[in-house]
Design a protein around this motif. Structure first.
Motif: not given
Length: 475
Positions: A81-87, A93-100
């Protein structure tokens, strides 16, 4: 190209038709790749067994290939959908880690899965984040005619292109029920091209654009990368059947907007059906799901899973169960035993021809990748004593090229995978078996039986009279 004409099912027309490439000698394929926020589950991986079979058949039939599998490391929301978070952002955020770092880790894990399944590497694995500037330029080209701006981003007006939703056969509001409502959208099926970061939103991945700082929508990357690497119109686009409902119709709409024509971007749209697991572990949303490593941890070789997939037609649902996987493992072991015996046979022998088996293989896979028909033909070939062992092994090379089971080099002992919960190691097993042989030689059958029973209790199957001597009992 020689042999049977290749017939393929086109999801867009809902028909099987002869495959006619744009270039008679070269085929361009684009396959939707993974969103690298977590490990791929085995249902995800079925799509790549399918597309690898397609690419192998094309190569075997003489075509040169350019095959693209993209890596989605930005833009895919927690639903279609067009709502919600980017996976990706949610995982970071859940892992508290760098996204890259998360993207790199799961990208490498995905590539290892492909290697373990003997899936050939594509020509390229382009990253979505390497193409954001091109996505913005693409969106700018179509924005004036086909898009409108809302506070949360740039949206595509699906009424501005012909036959929106034709691929999914869902051109009404009911058919678009999986797209959640967003305040201000002109039509329920309209979708985000660019998502503008909102006040207070803390993103690790965002870029400047004419519509504000933010990130691209999921659908945009595939239009941009397929066009860049394969051209305006290319031969085949593949993906899971879930992509047929929203992602691919939206991709087609973008392609039509950019070319100002009715072309969809690909001549053929091909989709594999679902892998169904009755336990419900084909979704990552619950946090527990079945990966390829899950199978290996239970003692199953990845090629047994590949064989299980090949036993069903790619357009049919395939039910996963441990019993089905165990049956595929048994079948793979029997094939390996038969091939081992052929390798051990002396040269010479009968003069029957293996050519009819090649022809039958060609007929099977040319009929919309009929791998379930091809496998019994393989069994017949290997068991045909009218054909010399050398000629059978030569013909087996063709089956390996198409099915990707590597039977020419696979050995039965390669399939002996130690379960992660095993309480005994191989060295100890060999020691215990040596003790058992001594007991049997001394006619101490009570001790021999006790050793066998202790190994059985440890999950080891003792196989008297078998050159392999023992194997893990798979549960």
């Amino acid at each position: 190209m020689t042999g049977a004409p290749l017939m393929l099912y086109n999801s867009l027309t809902r028909q099987i038709a002869p495959f006619v490439p744009i270039d008679p000698d070269h085929v361009g394929i684009y396959s939707c790749g993974p969103t690298v926020y977590n490990y791929a589950h085995i249902g995800n991986l079925r799509a790549y067994v399918f597309t690898d079979t397609l690419s192998r058949v094309l190569t075997w039939k003489g075509y040169a290939l350019t095959h693209i599998i993209n890596i989605t490391d930005v833009g895919h929301l927690t639903s279609d959908a067009d709502v919600g978070d980017d996976k990706m952002e949610a995982a970071a955020r859940a892992a508290n880690q760098d996204i890259w770092a998360i993207a790199r880790h799961y990208t490498e894990a995905f590539k290892r899965n492909l290697s373990d399944l003997n899936i050939r590497e594509p020509s390229r694995f382009p990253l979505a984040t390497d193409h954001v500037a091109e996505m913005i330029a693409f969106a700018e080209r179509i924005a004036d005619v086909h898009c409108y701006v809302l506070p949360d981003g740039l949206y595509f007006d699906t009424t501005t292109v012909p036959d929106y939703g034709k691929l999914a056969r869902s051109q009404d509001d009911v058919g678009e029920g999986r797209i959640d409502p967003v305040a201000g959208k002109r039509h329920p099926q309209d979708f985000a091209i660019w998502r503008t970061s909102q006040p207070g939103e803390n993103r690790q991945m965002e870029w400047d654009s004419p519509w504000g700082r933010g990130a691209p929508g999921w659908h945009l990357e595939c239009s941009v990368m397929s066009k860049k690497y394969l051209g305006e119109q290319f031969d085949i686009h593949t993906g899971g059947i879930d992509h047929r409902e929203i992602h691919h119709p939206n991709e087609i709409a973008q392609n039509q907007a950019d070319c100002a024509c009715a072309d969809t971007g690909a001549n053929l749209w091909m989709h594999n059906n679902f892998l169904v697991e009755r336990s419900g572990k084909m979704s990552k949303s619950g946090g527990e799901f079945t990966t390829l490593q899950t199978l290996v941890d239970r003692g199953f070789h990845p090629l047994a899973y590949r064989l299980m997939c090949l036993q069903a037609h790619y357009r049919s649902e395939l039910e996963f169960s441990w019993q089905n996987l165990a049956a595929a493992t048994t079948r793979l072991k029997r094939l390996a035993i038969t091939v081992d015996a052929l390798h051990a046979r002396p040269a010479g022998g009968p003069s029957g021809s293996a050519a009819p088996y090649r022809d039958r293989l060609d007929e099977a896979v040319s009929d919309d990748l009929g791998t379930p028909r091809a496998l019994p033909i393989l069994d017949e070939l290997l068991g045909d004593k009218r054909v010399s062992p050398a000629d059978r092994l030569s013909a087996l090379a063709d089956f390996d090229a198409v099915l990707g089971l590597d039977l020419l080099t696979l050995r039965r002992e390669d399939l002996r995978i130690r379960p992660v919960d095993a309480t005994i190691d191989e060295a100890t097993i060999d020691e215990r078996l040596a003790e058992r042989r001594e007991a049997r030689a001394a006619k101490d059958f009570a001790r021999s039986d006790a050793i066998r029973d202790s190994l059985t209790a440890a999950g080891v199957e003792v196989m008297d009279g078998d050159a392999l001597a023992w194997d893990w009992k798979l549960s």
